[in-house]
Design a protein around this motif. Structure first.
Motif, PDB file in Angstrom:
ATOM      1  N   THR A 243       1.386  -1.577   0.310  1.00 28.36           N
ATOM      2  CA  THR A 243      -0.074  -0.301   0.068  1.00 28.36           C
ATOM      3  C   THR A 243       0.617   1.334   0.176  1.00 28.36           C
ATOM      4  O   THR A 243       2.185   1.021   0.070  1.00 28.36           O
ATOM      5  CB  THR A 243      -0.945  -0.189   1.346  1.00 28.36           C
ATOM      6  OG1 THR A 243      -0.275   0.514   2.577  1.00 28.36           O
ATOM      7  CG2 THR A 243      -1.410  -1.497   1.212  1.00 28.36           C
TER       8      THR A 243
ATOM      9  N   GLN B  95      -2.275   5.747  -1.704  1.00 22.32           N
ATOM     10  CA  GLN B  95      -2.440   4.028  -1.490  1.00 22.32           C
ATOM     11  C   GLN B  95      -3.166   3.726  -0.662  1.00 22.32           C
ATOM     12  O   GLN B  95      -2.205   2.899   0.470  1.00 22.32           O
ATOM     13  CB  GLN B  95      -2.104   3.884  -2.331  1.00 22.32           C
ATOM     14  CG  GLN B  95      -2.685   2.012  -2.705  1.00 22.32           C
ATOM     15  CD  GLN B  95      -1.302   1.812  -3.419  1.00 22.32           C
ATOM     16  OE1 GLN B  95      -1.737   0.194  -4.322  1.00 22.32           O
ATOM     17  NE2 GLN B  95      -0.052   1.353  -3.143  1.00 22.32           N
ATOM     18  N   THR B  96      -3.926   3.381   0.226  1.00 22.08           N
ATOM     19  CA  THR B  96      -4.736   3.569   1.847  1.00 22.08           C
ATOM     20  C   THR B  96      -5.025   2.411   1.650  1.00 22.08           C
ATOM     21  O   THR B  96      -5.354   1.153   0.588  1.00 22.08           O
ATOM     22  CB  THR B  96      -5.953   4.191   2.341  1.00 22.08           C
ATOM     23  OG1 THR B  96      -6.954   4.113   1.334  1.00 22.08           O
ATOM     24  CG2 THR B  96      -5.266   5.514   2.185  1.00 22.08           C
ATOM     25  N   ILE B  97      -4.779   1.088   3.308  1.00 22.42           N
ATOM     26  CA  ILE B  97      -5.673   0.672   3.375  1.00 22.42           C
ATOM     27  C   ILE B  97      -7.057   0.044   2.614  1.00 22.42           C
ATOM     28  O   ILE B  97      -7.154  -0.893   1.942  1.00 22.42           O
ATOM     29  CB  ILE B  97      -4.839  -0.800   4.709  1.00 22.42           C
ATOM     30  CG1 ILE B  97      -3.539  -0.244   5.053  1.00 22.42           C
ATOM     31  CG2 ILE B  97      -5.981  -1.425   4.777  1.00 22.42           C
ATOM     32  CD1 ILE B  97      -3.584  -0.927   5.807  1.00 22.42           C
TER      33      ILE B  97
ATOM     34  N   LYS C 283      -7.079  -0.574  -1.202  1.00 21.27           N
ATOM     35  CA  LYS C 283      -6.239  -1.571  -1.782  1.00 21.27           C
ATOM     36  C   LYS C 283      -7.377  -2.946  -1.690  1.00 21.27           C
ATOM     37  O   LYS C 283      -7.305  -3.981  -1.961  1.00 21.27           O
ATOM     38  CB  LYS C 283      -5.664  -2.050  -0.412  1.00 21.27           C
ATOM     39  CG  LYS C 283      -3.535  -3.218  -1.670  1.00 21.27           C
ATOM     40  CD  LYS C 283      -3.252  -2.517  -2.638  1.00 21.27           C
ATOM     41  CE  LYS C 283      -2.307  -3.195  -3.437  1.00 21.27           C
ATOM     42  NZ  LYS C 283      -1.005  -2.796  -4.118  1.00 21.27           N
TER      43      LYS C 283
ATOM     44  N   LEU D 116      -1.633  -8.297   3.084  1.00 25.87           N
ATOM     45  CA  LEU D 116      -0.958  -7.033   2.952  1.00 25.87           C
ATOM     46  C   LEU D 116       0.087  -6.658   3.487  1.00 25.87           C
ATOM     47  O   LEU D 116       0.364  -7.661   5.049  1.00 25.87           O
ATOM     48  CB  LEU D 116      -2.346  -5.995   4.396  1.00 25.87           C
ATOM     49  CG  LEU D 116      -3.936  -5.714   3.395  1.00 25.87           C
ATOM     50  CD1 LEU D 116      -4.339  -5.133   4.906  1.00 25.87           C
ATOM     51  CD2 LEU D 116      -3.781  -5.018   2.187  1.00 25.87           C
TER      52      LEU D 116
ATOM     53  N   ASP E  15       3.072  -4.585   3.572  1.00 25.03           N
ATOM     54  CA  ASP E  15       4.367  -3.405   3.309  1.00 25.03           C
ATOM     55  C   ASP E  15       6.263  -3.756   3.490  1.00 25.03           C
ATOM     56  O   ASP E  15       6.059  -4.493   4.284  1.00 25.03           O
ATOM     57  CB  ASP E  15       3.733  -2.500   3.488  1.00 25.03           C
ATOM     58  CG  ASP E  15       2.626  -1.739   3.003  1.00 25.03           C
ATOM     59  OD1 ASP E  15       2.871  -1.228   2.097  1.00 25.03           O
ATOM     60  OD2 ASP E  15       1.679  -2.125   3.143  1.00 25.03           O
TER      61      ASP E  15
ATOM     62  N   LEU F 291      -2.820  -0.188  -7.590  1.00 26.01           N
ATOM     63  CA  LEU F 291      -4.115  -0.631  -7.102  1.00 26.01           C
ATOM     64  C   LEU F 291      -4.852  -1.846  -8.278  1.00 26.01           C
ATOM     65  O   LEU F 291      -5.413  -2.906  -8.103  1.00 26.01           O
ATOM     66  CB  LEU F 291      -5.359   0.080  -7.237  1.00 26.01           C
ATOM     67  CG  LEU F 291      -5.041   1.471  -5.714  1.00 26.01           C
ATOM     68  CD1 LEU F 291      -6.514   1.994  -5.571  1.00 26.01           C
ATOM     69  CD2 LEU F 291      -5.133   0.215  -4.620  1.00 26.01           C
TER      70      LEU F 291
END
Length: 264
Positions: free
Chosen positions: A9, A19-21, A24, A38, A40, A228
């Motif tokens: 993200t 690009q937020t969680i 996503k 998720l 990162d 995304l």
């Protein structure tokens, strides 16, 4: 089940921002995915401080808050992290030990400058031997669940007159695979190579065949999406490759415990 267990993200410094969680997760829902991880970045180095994502603490906290269990009729969201070089700094172990996580991906970032080297000026064979040495050290150290993109060097080492390959390094590959099997890691099928010169999911199919022949059972599948639009990238190719090599399930880690989920 359609899974994507490796994505980034806006918390990752090399991913699209903002690009937020939530962005996503919504993109993954639109892509028809059933289970996502998720994951990162948080990279560690021998000679300088960690290269954190944009906010490692909030990243992991938010991912855990946004996780969704299986069986609720919607997408399952797992909270993970991609730790670069977990074996080179005790702070990496401390971070993993003190934060709630479903899965930890182990990867090799750029103490070897894998992405940035001018390979036409290097002894590429020696470089690959050093790479495998470091992967084996990382595996021996442990603390992670999924061995990420073993073929990462192949993505970036190509230049005019030289096409990188593991074909002459299969003895080193087999050492890595044996350690992967013996220590219970899942070997990742990673789709990032679709966007480069290879135009295919990694690892090379002969590596996947060898992993299965040696008794490997655990595989993971990830798009390695930094945007995304890339979520779910390469899933169908990954499933075809996995099934061709004899795999019927993908390994999903929940609270660091492996679970087998049918492919496709």
């Amino acid at each position: 089940m359609r899974v994507d267990l490796h994505m980034h993200t806006g918390y990752s410094a090399d991913a699209d921002f903002p690009q937020t969680i939530d962005d996503k997760i919504a993109a993954c829902e639109r892509a028809g995915l059933d289970i996502i991880g998720l994951t990162d970045h948080l990279d560690f180095f021998r000679r300088r401080p960690p290269k954190e994502n944009r906010d490692a603490e909030n990243c992991v906290r938010e991912a855990w808050e946004k996780r969704r269990p299986a069986g609720n009729g919607g997408i399952e969201v797992l909270a993970g992290i991609e730790i670069g070089q977990i074996h080179v700094d005790p702070a990496a172990d401390d971070f993993v030990r003190t934060h709630p996580l479903d899965m930890v991906i182990g990867s090799m970032p750029d103490d070897l400058d894998i992405y940035f080297h001018e390979y036409e000026k290097l002894d590429c064979d020696a470089f690959l031997h050093e790479y495998f040495d470091e992967v084996l050290k990382m595996e021996e150290h442990g603390g992670f669940d999924v061995l990420a993109h073993i073929d990462y060097p192949l993505r970036v080492m190509k230049y005019d007159g030289y096409t990188p390959s593991f074909d002459h390094f299969m003895n080193r590959v087999e050492q890595v695979l044996r350690s992967c099997i013996d220590r219970g890691y899942a070997l990742e099928l990673n789709a990032a190579g679709l966007g480069g010169w290879q135009k295919r999911v990694g690892p090379p199919q002969n590596v996947l065949y060898e992993y299965r022949r040696m008794g490997g059972e655990r595989i993971s599948i990830g798009s390695d999406a930094h945007t995304l639009a890339a979520v779910g990238r390469g899933f169908d190719d990954s499933v075809r490759n996995a099934q061709d090599a004899g795999f019927t399930h993908v390994t999903v880690f929940r609270e660091r415990k492996p679970h087998f989920v049918p492919l496709g």
